[in-house]
Write a protein that holds these residues in place. Sequence first.
Motif, PDB file in Angstrom:
ATOM      1  N   LEU A 274       0.891  -1.302  -0.084  1.00 16.25           N
ATOM      2  CA  LEU A 274       0.124   0.023  -0.005  1.00 16.25           C
ATOM      3  C   LEU A 274       0.832   1.129   0.001  1.00 16.25           C
ATOM      4  CD1 LEU A 274      -2.987   0.906   0.410  1.00 16.25           C
ATOM      5  CD2 LEU A 274      -2.815   0.729   2.739  1.00 16.25           C
ATOM      6  N   THR A 275       0.915   2.102  -0.971  1.00 14.71           N
ATOM      7  CA  THR A 275       1.778   3.077  -1.205  1.00 14.71           C
ATOM      8  C   THR A 275       0.988   4.508  -0.966  1.00 14.71           C
ATOM      9  OG1 THR A 275       1.056   3.497  -3.654  1.00 14.71           O
ATOM     10  CG2 THR A 275       3.070   1.960  -3.101  1.00 14.71           C
ATOM     11  N   LYS A 276       2.067   5.508  -0.922  1.00 14.35           N
ATOM     12  CA  LYS A 276       1.612   6.992  -0.819  1.00 14.35           C
ATOM     13  C   LYS A 276       0.784   7.172   0.429  1.00 14.35           C
ATOM     14  CE  LYS A 276       1.870   6.775  -5.956  1.00 14.35           C
ATOM     15  NZ  LYS A 276       1.188   7.394  -7.399  1.00 14.35           N
ATOM     16  N   ILE A 300       3.973  -0.830   3.496  1.00 14.54           N
ATOM     17  CA  ILE A 300       3.415   0.192   3.278  1.00 14.54           C
ATOM     18  C   ILE A 300       4.597   1.226   2.844  1.00 14.54           C
ATOM     19  CG2 ILE A 300       1.504   0.218   4.715  1.00 14.54           C
ATOM     20  CD1 ILE A 300       3.006   1.633   7.105  1.00 14.54           C
ATOM     21  N   GLY A 301       4.259   2.139   1.761  1.00 15.90           N
ATOM     22  CA  GLY A 301       5.201   3.271   1.340  1.00 15.90           C
ATOM     23  C   GLY A 301       4.511   4.353   1.809  1.00 15.90           C
ATOM     24  N   ILE A 302       5.720   5.222   2.407  1.00 19.58           N
ATOM     25  CA  ILE A 302       5.387   6.700   2.916  1.00 19.58           C
ATOM     26  C   ILE A 302       6.272   7.569   2.423  1.00 19.58           C
ATOM     27  CG2 ILE A 302       4.490   5.837   5.236  1.00 19.58           C
ATOM     28  CD1 ILE A 302       7.192   6.518   6.322  1.00 19.58           C
ATOM     29  N   GLY A 303       6.830   7.365   0.959  1.00 20.23           N
ATOM     30  CA  GLY A 303       7.573   8.397   0.534  1.00 20.23           C
ATOM     31  C   GLY A 303       8.119   8.066  -0.911  1.00 20.23           C
ATOM     32  N   GLU A 304       8.916   8.659  -1.508  1.00 18.78           N
ATOM     33  CA  GLU A 304       9.655   8.255  -2.613  1.00 18.78           C
ATOM     34  C   GLU A 304      10.907   7.780  -2.754  1.00 18.78           C
ATOM     35  OE1 GLU A 304       8.025  10.996  -6.242  1.00 18.78           O
ATOM     36  OE2 GLU A 304       7.959  12.311  -4.553  1.00 18.78           O
ATOM     37  N   LYS A 305      11.656   7.884  -1.573  1.00 13.29           N
ATOM     38  CA  LYS A 305      13.080   7.464  -1.427  1.00 13.29           C
ATOM     39  C   LYS A 305      13.036   5.967  -1.025  1.00 13.29           C
ATOM     40  CE  LYS A 305      14.268  10.512   1.672  1.00 13.29           C
ATOM     41  NZ  LYS A 305      13.123  11.200   2.087  1.00 13.29           N
TER      42      LYS A 305
HETATM   43  N1  LIG Z   1       4.691  10.240  -2.071  1.00 15.22           N
HETATM   44  C1  LIG Z   1       4.850   9.161  -2.510  1.00 15.22           C
HETATM   45  N2  LIG Z   1       5.176   8.702  -3.927  1.00 15.22           N
HETATM   46  C2  LIG Z   1       5.314   7.628  -4.283  1.00 15.22           C
HETATM   47  C3  LIG Z   1       5.271   6.403  -3.424  1.00 15.22           C
HETATM   48  N3  LIG Z   1       5.375   5.417  -4.158  1.00 15.22           N
HETATM   49  C4  LIG Z   1       5.571   5.777  -5.538  1.00 15.22           C
HETATM   50  N4  LIG Z   1       5.447   7.234  -5.716  1.00 15.22           N
HETATM   51  C5  LIG Z   1       5.615   8.110  -6.568  1.00 15.22           C
HETATM   52  O1  LIG Z   1       4.654   7.756  -7.508  1.00 15.22           O
HETATM   53  C6  LIG Z   1       4.851   7.854  -8.972  1.00 15.22           C
HETATM   54  C7  LIG Z   1       4.634   6.467  -9.780  1.00 15.22           C
HETATM   55  O2  LIG Z   1       5.497   5.721  -9.171  1.00 15.22           O
HETATM   56  P1  LIG Z   1       5.851   4.510 -10.044  1.00 15.22           P
HETATM   57  O3  LIG Z   1       6.813   3.693  -8.988  1.00 15.22           O
HETATM   58  O4  LIG Z   1       6.635   4.867 -11.286  1.00 15.22           O
HETATM   59  O5  LIG Z   1       4.654   3.638 -10.514  1.00 15.22           O
HETATM   60  P2  LIG Z   1       4.292   2.489 -11.273  1.00 15.22           P
HETATM   61  O6  LIG Z   1       3.253   1.667 -10.866  1.00 15.22           O
HETATM   62  O7  LIG Z   1       5.423   1.844 -11.670  1.00 15.22           O
HETATM   63  O8  LIG Z   1       3.725   3.281 -12.694  1.00 15.22           O
HETATM   64  P3  LIG Z   1       3.512   2.417 -14.151  1.00 15.22           P
HETATM   65  O9  LIG Z   1       4.730   1.731 -14.224  1.00 15.22           O
HETATM   66  O10 LIG Z   1       3.316   3.819 -15.042  1.00 15.22           O
HETATM   67  O11 LIG Z   1       2.151   1.995 -14.117  1.00 15.22           O
HETATM   68  C8  LIG Z   1       6.405   8.304  -8.910  1.00 15.22           C
HETATM   69  O12 LIG Z   1       6.432   9.898  -9.052  1.00 15.22           O
HETATM   70  C9  LIG Z   1       6.880   7.850  -7.512  1.00 15.22           C
HETATM   71  O13 LIG Z   1       7.894   8.530  -6.998  1.00 15.22           O
HETATM   72  C10 LIG Z   1       4.921   6.637  -1.889  1.00 15.22           C
HETATM   73  O14 LIG Z   1       4.936   5.862  -1.122  1.00 15.22           O
HETATM   74  N5  LIG Z   1       4.894   8.057  -1.550  1.00 15.22           N
END
Ligand SMILES: Nc1nc2c(ncn2[C@@H]2O[C@H](COP(=O)(O)OP(=O)(O)OP(=O)(O)O)[C@@H](O)[C@H]2O)c(=O)[nH]1
Length: 326
Positions: A274-276, A300-305
């Motif tokens: 579960l992200t974002k 769980i994802g709480i950021g982009e790093k």
């Molecule tokens: N804030 C935040 N941003 C996230 C998180 N996980 C991913 N992102 C952002 O969401 C956007 C999409 O992430 P991707 O990992 O490219 O998603 P994907 O499912 O691979 O996308 P597609 O391959 O295009 O289907 C990016 O800008 C990531 O940095 C998270 O937990 N928190």
Amino acid sequence: MEREDEQKGQTMEAEAEVKEKKGFFSRLVKGLQKTSMQIGSGVESIFQRFSSLDQEFYEEIEEILVLADVGVHTSMSIVEELKKKVKEQKIKKPDECRELLMQSMVQQMDLGENSYLFEEKTSVLLLVGVNGVGKTTSTAKLAANLKAQGKKVLLAAADTFRAAATEQLSEWAKKTGVELIAHQEGSDPAAVIYDAVSAAKSRKTDVLLCDTAGRLHNKKNLMEELKKIDRIIQKEFPNAHQEVFVVVDGTTGQNALEQVRQFQEVTQLSGIILTKLDGTAKGGVAVAIQAELGVPVKYIGIGEKADDLQKFNAKEYVQALLQKVD
Ligand SMILES: Nc1nc2c(ncn2[C@@H]2O[C@H](COP(=O)(O)OP(=O)(O)OP(=O)(O)O)[C@@H](O)[C@H]2O)c(=O)[nH]1
Ligand SMILES: [Mg+2]
């Protein structure tokens, strides 16, 4: 003296771990601020306003849970459980319900011990999900996490749909220092998986992580492609421990449940990422997913790093949801 040093070292390690845990917890609380505002502060205000445990009190609690994406069905079950506990323990005042509400929520999510067996075995993980949910980022975060544990990790760029997809994963591979198997844009993703499995076998990889293209359930050919990928892994790497994680974006709310259901129809899901949850997500969806679909949330994802991914702990999560925000 040596023993003393060793003990000191262990204490420092333990302290660092606690600090890291605390750090993550406060970031989770911060991420879930919107939900905590609704559930934590909301519930608190109900506890203050009501002097008796009447029907209206329970209705307001249920309403707050529904608004925070816990889902109607699960919210009703939580309140039923709360009522039962209140009766059993002969509780009279709203103010004494805090702990019971938390227990009722955790109980709804109980799927037994959440297992991370793949970490101990030679395994293949497939990450699936609809567009933009965070599959590639989560693949990279998992790679970084496993590498930090000393595992030999290999990435498979099975999203051949767009050239940028492979580039994105390849950059992560460089950043995290793990190897990558990729083909050209437009090639068959099943062929990438085939090559990646061969490489994993010959290189004695511990965990092979496969990123895939975003796909919607109504795109029949893409769902067929997923079945083909699944079949290849099962046929070519039968001794490996296999798991399929569906990645869902926490900000999509109840829609996330529907996405999980659609993927459940084509493949055997073993867990959810579960992200974002650091954004505008109403974190109640994690409660609903586990309670209604019975699929465990693993991460769980709480950021982009790279280090913004954490194993899921239901009790800690509910604590974060119920945290009062001033
Ligand atoms: N804030 C935040 N941003 C996230 C998180 N996980 C991913 N992102 C952002 O969401 C956007 C999409 O992430 P991707 O990992 O490219 O998603 P994907 O499912 O691979 O996308 P597609 O391959 O295009 O289907 C990016 O800008 C990531 O940095 C998270 O937990 N928190
Ligand atoms: Mg991607």
